[in-house]
Design an enzyme around this catalytic site. Structure first.
Site, PDB file in Angstrom:
ATOM      1  N   ASP A  87       0.927  -1.438  -0.138  1.00 31.99           N
ATOM      2  CA  ASP A  87      -0.023   0.117  -0.168  1.00 31.99           C
ATOM      3  C   ASP A  87       0.790   1.089   0.061  1.00 31.99           C
ATOM      4  O   ASP A  87       1.001   1.884   0.929  1.00 31.99           O
ATOM      5  CB  ASP A  87      -0.990   0.201   1.175  1.00 31.99           C
ATOM      6  CG  ASP A  87      -1.870  -1.097   0.969  1.00 31.99           C
ATOM      7  OD1 ASP A  87      -2.272  -1.554   0.068  1.00 31.99           O
ATOM      8  OD2 ASP A  87      -2.545  -1.634   2.358  1.00 31.99           O
ATOM      9  N   LYS A 101       0.479  -7.740  -2.698  1.00 33.47           N
ATOM     10  CA  LYS A 101      -0.742  -7.216  -3.039  1.00 33.47           C
ATOM     11  C   LYS A 101      -0.609  -5.677  -3.635  1.00 33.47           C
ATOM     12  O   LYS A 101       0.000  -5.170  -2.978  1.00 33.47           O
ATOM     13  CB  LYS A 101      -1.623  -7.368  -1.968  1.00 33.47           C
ATOM     14  CG  LYS A 101      -3.065  -6.687  -2.323  1.00 33.47           C
ATOM     15  CD  LYS A 101      -4.143  -6.657  -0.988  1.00 33.47           C
ATOM     16  CE  LYS A 101      -3.809  -5.745  -0.219  1.00 33.47           C
ATOM     17  NZ  LYS A 101      -4.563  -4.243  -0.526  1.00 33.47           N
ATOM     18  N   ASP A 154      -5.444  -6.154  -6.416  1.00 35.88           N
ATOM     19  CA  ASP A 154      -6.671  -6.083  -5.410  1.00 35.88           C
ATOM     20  C   ASP A 154      -7.538  -4.739  -5.906  1.00 35.88           C
ATOM     21  O   ASP A 154      -7.343  -3.583  -5.235  1.00 35.88           O
ATOM     22  CB  ASP A 154      -6.274  -5.879  -4.065  1.00 35.88           C
ATOM     23  CG  ASP A 154      -7.441  -5.610  -3.040  1.00 35.88           C
ATOM     24  OD1 ASP A 154      -8.482  -6.032  -3.320  1.00 35.88           O
ATOM     25  OD2 ASP A 154      -7.001  -4.915  -2.137  1.00 35.88           O
ATOM     26  N   LYS A 188     -11.092  -4.757  -6.536  1.00 39.12           N
ATOM     27  CA  LYS A 188     -12.474  -5.097  -6.297  1.00 39.12           C
ATOM     28  C   LYS A 188     -13.461  -4.554  -7.321  1.00 39.12           C
ATOM     29  O   LYS A 188     -14.158  -3.619  -6.942  1.00 39.12           O
ATOM     30  CB  LYS A 188     -12.664  -4.518  -4.864  1.00 39.12           C
ATOM     31  CG  LYS A 188     -11.836  -4.734  -3.841  1.00 39.12           C
ATOM     32  CD  LYS A 188     -12.143  -4.093  -2.451  1.00 39.12           C
ATOM     33  CE  LYS A 188     -11.141  -4.470  -1.177  1.00 39.12           C
ATOM     34  NZ  LYS A 188      -9.782  -3.837  -1.451  1.00 39.12           N
ATOM     35  N   ASP A 194     -18.873  -3.540 -11.542  1.00 40.84           N
ATOM     36  CA  ASP A 194     -19.700  -2.706 -12.590  1.00 40.84           C
ATOM     37  C   ASP A 194     -20.686  -3.656 -13.104  1.00 40.84           C
ATOM     38  O   ASP A 194     -20.908  -4.826 -13.027  1.00 40.84           O
ATOM     39  CB  ASP A 194     -18.741  -1.974 -13.422  1.00 40.84           C
ATOM     40  CG  ASP A 194     -19.162  -0.832 -14.011  1.00 40.84           C
ATOM     41  OD1 ASP A 194     -20.099  -0.598 -14.686  1.00 40.84           O
ATOM     42  OD2 ASP A 194     -18.307  -0.032 -14.046  1.00 40.84           O
ATOM     43  N   ILE A 195     -21.283  -3.177 -14.320  1.00 34.47           N
ATOM     44  CA  ILE A 195     -22.082  -4.037 -14.978  1.00 34.47           C
ATOM     45  C   ILE A 195     -21.340  -5.195 -15.624  1.00 34.47           C
ATOM     46  O   ILE A 195     -20.160  -5.259 -15.798  1.00 34.47           O
ATOM     47  CB  ILE A 195     -22.787  -3.397 -16.312  1.00 34.47           C
ATOM     48  CG1 ILE A 195     -21.968  -2.765 -17.195  1.00 34.47           C
ATOM     49  CG2 ILE A 195     -23.601  -2.199 -15.640  1.00 34.47           C
ATOM     50  CD1 ILE A 195     -22.226  -2.127 -18.463  1.00 34.47           C
ATOM     51  N   PRO A 196     -21.843  -6.406 -16.184  1.00 33.11           N
ATOM     52  CA  PRO A 196     -21.176  -7.422 -16.213  1.00 33.11           C
ATOM     53  C   PRO A 196     -20.420  -7.355 -17.595  1.00 33.11           C
ATOM     54  O   PRO A 196     -19.177  -7.780 -17.598  1.00 33.11           O
ATOM     55  CB  PRO A 196     -22.364  -8.490 -16.648  1.00 33.11           C
ATOM     56  CG  PRO A 196     -23.454  -8.132 -15.764  1.00 33.11           C
ATOM     57  CD  PRO A 196     -23.431  -6.681 -15.601  1.00 33.11           C
ATOM     58  N   ASN A 197     -20.844  -6.656 -18.665  1.00 31.48           N
ATOM     59  CA  ASN A 197     -19.978  -6.476 -19.911  1.00 31.48           C
ATOM     60  C   ASN A 197     -18.617  -5.932 -19.408  1.00 31.48           C
ATOM     61  O   ASN A 197     -17.743  -6.261 -19.927  1.00 31.48           O
ATOM     62  CB  ASN A 197     -20.701  -5.636 -20.750  1.00 31.48           C
ATOM     63  CG  ASN A 197     -19.930  -5.669 -22.358  1.00 31.48           C
ATOM     64  OD1 ASN A 197     -19.771  -6.739 -22.837  1.00 31.48           O
ATOM     65  ND2 ASN A 197     -19.854  -4.481 -22.784  1.00 31.48           N
ATOM     66  N   THR A 216     -13.433  -6.097   5.639  1.00 29.19           N
ATOM     67  CA  THR A 216     -12.942  -6.373   7.440  1.00 29.19           C
ATOM     68  C   THR A 216     -12.965  -4.754   7.987  1.00 29.19           C
ATOM     69  O   THR A 216     -13.091  -5.078   9.207  1.00 29.19           O
ATOM     70  CB  THR A 216     -11.601  -6.929   7.381  1.00 29.19           C
ATOM     71  OG1 THR A 216     -10.777  -6.148   6.801  1.00 29.19           O
ATOM     72  CG2 THR A 216     -11.545  -8.180   6.722  1.00 29.19           C
ATOM     73  N   GLN A 224      -9.038  -1.503  11.043  1.00 27.79           N
ATOM     74  CA  GLN A 224      -9.826  -3.122  10.924  1.00 27.79           C
ATOM     75  C   GLN A 224     -10.378  -3.278  12.104  1.00 27.79           C
ATOM     76  O   GLN A 224     -10.137  -2.819  13.130  1.00 27.79           O
ATOM     77  CB  GLN A 224      -8.747  -3.934  10.896  1.00 27.79           C
ATOM     78  CG  GLN A 224      -7.619  -3.884   9.689  1.00 27.79           C
ATOM     79  CD  GLN A 224      -8.215  -4.298   8.143  1.00 27.79           C
ATOM     80  OE1 GLN A 224      -9.347  -4.465   8.102  1.00 27.79           O
ATOM     81  NE2 GLN A 224      -7.628  -4.149   7.325  1.00 27.79           N
ATOM     82  N   ARG A 272       0.576  -3.092   7.253  1.00 26.88           N
ATOM     83  CA  ARG A 272       1.204  -2.286   7.765  1.00 26.88           C
ATOM     84  C   ARG A 272       2.021  -2.889   8.983  1.00 26.88           C
ATOM     85  O   ARG A 272       3.193  -2.474   9.108  1.00 26.88           O
ATOM     86  CB  ARG A 272       0.214  -1.263   8.659  1.00 26.88           C
ATOM     87  CG  ARG A 272      -0.073  -0.121   7.890  1.00 26.88           C
ATOM     88  CD  ARG A 272      -1.574   0.498   8.348  1.00 26.88           C
ATOM     89  NE  ARG A 272      -2.573  -0.261   8.276  1.00 26.88           N
ATOM     90  CZ  ARG A 272      -3.917   0.262   8.420  1.00 26.88           C
ATOM     91  NH1 ARG A 272      -3.910   1.438   8.753  1.00 26.88           N
ATOM     92  NH2 ARG A 272      -4.878  -0.630   8.289  1.00 26.88           N
TER      93      ARG A 272
END
Length: 240
Positions: free
Chosen positions: A11, A34, A61, A63, A66-69, A124, A195, A216
């Site tokens: 991060d 990640k 990562d 995430k 959105d719409i499938p297409n 989380t 978290q 972290r």
């Protein structure tokens, strides 16, 4: 990705910071790492190429939701980057998840294995109270997580992102080989940060997590490699 190794959350804001951090590790040490939104949106696909060419296994990562297409085409492009794992929000629904699976398969170069695809259940940082009040989901947090897990498995995904505290209910609702990738991991006496649902590496291992994501406690440590080695040892049951 190597299940014996924790996934380090890079991060960071840019490539230079990543390079400075990785320089503190042995040169030929292949890591699970990640790349999240902060780094990817600043450095772009080049950061993934850099890490893959350096021999690291990348969990991208982003995430997607959105719409499938749109998600299907995005996954097709991400598959060409050579990432080992990527993810989407289970809340996007079955058609979106199916489109994502198809996109990864279509975009994976011939002869290579498509990236693992996992669904985010509930973040989380989300408590049961905030889920119910802000998302208007009236079931328990565990029921919501289990529901997303079952949907993800039905759509052909490899697993989910979930709190280690929900691993047992996910495994019971799906199958023992359905992957549970758990962030929110903190070593003993570690800071919780933002978290809410956390566990130690050893606790996550004992409860059945397949992968843990640690940020972290490693990236902000005085000696990141030492911190990584300690978490690695605890994850593999060498420290109790």
């Amino acid at each position: 990705m190597d299940k014996r190794k924790p996934i380090i959350a890079l991060d960071f804001p840019d490539l230079v910071t990543v390079q400075t951090f990785l320089a503190k590790f042995p040169k030929n040490d292949s890591l699970n790492v990640k790349v999240g939104m902060e780094l990817y949106y600043q450095a772009g696909p080049a950061i993934v190429t850099y890490l893959v060419e350096a021999g690291h296994q990348v969990f991208l990562d982003l995430k997607l939701h959105d719409i499938p297409n749109t998600v299907g085409r995005a996954m097709e492009g991400l598959a060409r980057l050579g990432v080992a794992m990527t993810n989407l929000h289970g809340a996007g629904g079955k058609e979106m998840m199916k489109a994502a699976v198809a996109g990864l398969q279509k975009g994976t170069p011939l002869g290579q294995t498509p990236p693992l695809l996992i669904a985010v259940t509930q973040l989380t940082s989300t408590s049961e109270q905030s889920m119910q009040e802000e998302q208007l989901i009236t079931t328990s947090l565990e029921e919501s997580v289990a529901h997303y897990g079952k949907l993800a498995q039905e759509c052909g995904l490899d697993g989910v992102v979930c709190s280690a505290k929900e691993v047992s209910v996910i495994k019971a609702s799906t199958s023992s080989d359905f992957l549970c990738v758990t962030p929110g991991i903190r070593p003993k006496k570690g800071e919780l940060g933002d978290q809410k649902r956390v566990m130690t590496p050893l606790e996550a291992k004992q409860i059945g997590s397949d992968f843990i994501v640690v940020g972290r406690p490693i990236t902000q440590a005085v000696d990141p490699y030492k911190a990584y080695q300690e978490i690695l040892a605890e994850w593999n049951g060498e420290i109790k």
